[in-house]
Design a protein around this motif. Structure first.
Motif, mmCIF file in Angstrom:
data_model
loop_
_atom_site.group_PDB
_atom_site.id
_atom_site.type_symbol
_atom_site.label_atom_id
_atom_site.label_comp_id
_atom_site.label_asym_id
_atom_site.label_seq_id
_atom_site.Cartn_x
_atom_site.Cartn_y
_atom_site.Cartn_z
ATOM 1 N N GLY A 35 0.788 -1.219 0.000
ATOM 2 C CA GLY A 35 0.000 0.000 0.000
ATOM 3 C C GLY A 35 0.821 1.270 0.000
ATOM 4 N N ASN A 36 0.259 2.274 -0.626
ATOM 5 C CA ASN A 36 0.823 3.621 -0.592
ATOM 6 C C ASN A 36 0.041 4.429 0.429
ATOM 7 O OD1 ASN A 36 2.676 3.186 -2.750
ATOM 8 N ND2 ASN A 36 0.950 3.286 -4.163
ATOM 9 N N GLU A 37 0.710 5.384 1.081
ATOM 10 C CA GLU A 37 0.062 6.208 2.092
ATOM 11 C C GLU A 37 -1.280 6.720 1.576
ATOM 12 O OE1 GLU A 37 0.816 6.656 5.187
ATOM 13 O OE2 GLU A 37 2.751 5.667 5.139
ATOM 14 N N PRO A 38 -2.303 6.690 2.394
ATOM 15 C CA PRO A 38 -2.243 6.434 3.822
ATOM 16 C C PRO A 38 -2.226 4.952 4.187
ATOM 17 C CG PRO A 38 -4.486 6.957 3.243
ATOM 18 C CD PRO A 38 -3.659 7.083 1.975
ATOM 19 N N SER A 39 -2.422 4.052 3.224
ATOM 20 C CA SER A 39 -2.365 2.616 3.526
ATOM 21 C C SER A 39 -0.924 2.196 3.768
ATOM 22 C CB SER A 39 -2.930 1.801 2.357
ATOM 23 O OG SER A 39 -2.730 0.431 2.591
ATOM 24 N N ARG A 40 -0.732 1.390 4.794
ATOM 25 C CA ARG A 40 0.596 0.834 5.072
ATOM 26 C C ARG A 40 0.552 -0.693 5.012
ATOM 27 N NH1 ARG A 40 -0.470 3.999 9.409
ATOM 28 N NH2 ARG A 40 -0.084 2.290 10.836
ATOM 29 N N MET A 41 -0.533 -1.248 4.442
ATOM 30 C CA MET A 41 -0.743 -2.684 4.370
ATOM 31 C C MET A 41 0.232 -3.334 3.394
ATOM 32 S SD MET A 41 -2.147 -5.292 5.339
ATOM 33 C CE MET A 41 -3.668 -6.081 5.632
ATOM 34 N N ARG A 42 0.751 -4.504 3.778
ATOM 35 C CA ARG A 42 1.622 -5.309 2.932
ATOM 36 C C ARG A 42 1.060 -6.728 2.914
ATOM 37 N NH1 ARG A 42 3.000 -0.450 2.818
ATOM 38 N NH2 ARG A 42 4.974 0.273 3.623
ATOM 39 N N VAL A 43 1.027 -7.361 1.735
ATOM 40 C CA VAL A 43 0.580 -8.753 1.616
ATOM 41 C C VAL A 43 1.475 -9.447 0.607
ATOM 42 C CG1 VAL A 43 -1.327 -10.308 1.049
ATOM 43 C CG2 VAL A 43 -1.820 -8.067 2.047
ATOM 44 N N ASN A 44 2.088 -10.539 1.037
ATOM 45 C CA ASN A 44 2.889 -11.382 0.146
ATOM 46 C C ASN A 44 2.349 -12.805 0.194
ATOM 47 O OD1 ASN A 44 4.615 -9.244 -0.320
ATOM 48 N ND2 ASN A 44 6.363 -10.120 0.726
ATOM 49 N N LEU A 45 2.366 -13.483 -0.951
ATOM 50 C CA LEU A 45 2.149 -14.924 -0.992
ATOM 51 C C LEU A 45 3.529 -15.549 -1.003
ATOM 52 C CD1 LEU A 45 0.499 -17.512 -1.309
ATOM 53 C CD2 LEU A 45 0.523 -17.103 -3.787
ATOM 54 N N VAL A 46 3.827 -16.375 0.006
ATOM 55 C CA VAL A 46 5.168 -16.944 0.157
ATOM 56 C C VAL A 46 5.059 -18.461 0.045
ATOM 57 C CG1 VAL A 46 7.268 -16.969 1.553
ATOM 58 C CG2 VAL A 46 5.668 -15.051 1.760
ATOM 59 N N ARG A 47 5.929 -19.046 -0.811
ATOM 60 C CA ARG A 47 5.931 -20.497 -1.033
ATOM 61 C C ARG A 47 7.260 -21.074 -0.559
ATOM 62 N NH1 ARG A 47 3.890 -17.972 -5.620
ATOM 63 N NH2 ARG A 47 1.729 -18.496 -6.098
ATOM 64 N N PHE A 48 7.182 -22.061 0.318
ATOM 65 C CA PHE A 48 8.354 -22.687 0.918
ATOM 66 C C PHE A 48 8.467 -24.134 0.449
ATOM 67 C CE2 PHE A 48 6.985 -19.417 3.859
ATOM 68 C CZ PHE A 48 8.138 -18.907 4.423
#
Length: 134
Positions: free
Chosen positions: A29-42
């Motif tokens: 997210g760009n301000e004002p949003s500070r949200m981050r979401v990643n799909l991570v595969r292990f």
């Protein structure tokens, strides 16, 4: 409304991960949003290094079997549909079980204060730490 451009998958850097890990940035997210979401595969046996987030982190397992541990705590097994929250500043690691792939959504916020890092990375999780009884 804005349709976000898909970014290519990225290999997890060896400074942050042990083993074969790939992630897709779903949202930063760009301000004002500070949200981050990643799909991570292990891949089986792969995991993060010890790390902590300034504003905490929530993991939601989408497939496979994973492990998560807070510093000083027991290893917890995660399965599809499980959601785990790590509070702000708590050192932890997460990754795949030794014999299973695992994928999760990693969700966190950037801090509101300028100059505060979102994530602080520590030492790699040793094989002895990873293989401790769950």
């Amino acid at each position: 409304m804005e349709v976000l451009q898909k970014r290519p998958s990225s290999k997890g850097p060896s400074e942050w991960f042990t083993g074969d890990v790939w992630f897709d940035v779903i949202y930063a997210g760009n301000e004002p949003s500070r949200m981050r979401v990643n799909l991570v595969r292990f891949a089986p046996g792969s995991r993060t290094a010890w790390h902590r987030h300034a504003v905490g982190q929530t993991l939601h397992v989408t497939e496979g079997i994973g492990l998560v541990q807070s510093r000083g705590g027991e290893i917890v097994v995660m399965r599809p549909g499980d959601t785990v929250h790590t509070p702000p500043g708590e050192w932890h690691w997460h990754g795949a079980a030794p014999d299973h792939f695992m994928a999760h959504l990693a969700m966190w916020e950037g801090p509101a204060e300028p100059g505060v890092p979102e994530t602080e990375w520590g030492d790699h999780v040793t094989d002895a730490e990873y293989n401790a009884p769950a």
